[in-house]
Scaffold this active site. Sequence first.
Site, PDB file in Angstrom:
ATOM      1  N   CYS A 155       4.943  -0.746  -0.121  1.00 52.69           N
ATOM      2  CA  CYS A 155       5.010  -0.680   1.341  1.00 52.69           C
ATOM      3  C   CYS A 155       5.130  -2.072   1.940  1.00 52.69           C
ATOM      4  CB  CYS A 155       3.782   0.021   1.906  1.00 52.69           C
ATOM      5  SG  CYS A 155       3.715   1.796   1.589  1.00 52.69           S
ATOM      6  N   LYS A 156       4.341  -3.008   1.437  1.00 52.14           N
ATOM      7  CA  LYS A 156       4.377  -4.365   1.966  1.00 52.14           C
ATOM      8  C   LYS A 156       5.695  -5.052   1.653  1.00 52.14           C
ATOM      9  CE  LYS A 156       2.878  -8.240   3.718  1.00 52.14           C
ATOM     10  NZ  LYS A 156       2.824  -8.461   5.176  1.00 52.14           N
TER      11      LYS A 156
END
Length: 321
Positions: free
Chosen positions: A172-173
């Site tokens: 996600c990051k």
Amino acid sequence: MSSPKIGWVGMGRMGYPMAERLVDAGYDVYVWNRTRSKAEPLAAKGATLVDSPRDLAEVDILGTMVSTGQDVEQVYFGENGVLSGDKTPKIFLDCSSIADHQSAAIRARLAERGAELIASPVSGNGKCVKAGKLSAVASGPRGAFEKVRPVIAAMAANGVSYVGEGELARFCKIAHNVFLGVVTQNLAEITILAEKAGIPRSAFLDFMNNSVMGSIFTRYKTNAFVNLDWTTTFTPGLLRKDLDLGLSSARDLGVPMPVTAATREALQAHFGAATLKDDPDAYLQKDFAALLETVALAAGIELESENSPYPTGLELPQAAE
């Protein structure tokens, strides 16, 4: 875990205000930083400074906000690292941006010591932390996440999203920072396009911010673009690292990402343009918003500050009189 004792490593642009929010929330926070002087102001607010990561081995939750996976490994497993003795914190909370394979290897080593890892990278910069606009994503064992959720929420007041087990938060990051790079590069390009057509940057970006395409990010970067304020929130080098992580993950998973690849090459031009500066290394430590200058250079424009302060949306509320 009613009132956990928290250890914290990392007093950089993000780590300091995050730890500060933990202290302000009333947590018992123990801090180590390689440069001790950076942590001393936090001690004045109530944090306890320790002499080495090893001194954090008896905390309940060990939080880290450092630059690379190698830094995380050194803090955990290195000489005088947190795990260099017999004691082991039950939960490790890493908010750094590192590769999923590095995180998985670290998780396996922690499991051998009976500890659990929650990966919880964040979205925002230091000013976002202070303004209560930081958000976070988390992955790892659900039970451990529930124990540290209040701790993460104290730092990331804008919300915490749990996305599942393992290293999913790392993906996600990485995806987030790929988007950050693509948006910044394109925002620089269209801002220079508008300026070359005769539109002041402040007027064009105000229009964009008030449109459906505006965001918290475009608004708080507008002041930098308008006034050529390259005060560092995130460096071009760190952005390049994250774009490389994104492209590496894409190759591993068989996902075509041509826009990301083009952005990576455009960013590389910024490193070349830096050689035209009097101090290239110092210039590359300035904020990645300085990409605007590289786009302007390619367009044959010499930028000047418009000397027109623009509200970032991250201003701290004024205390009542």
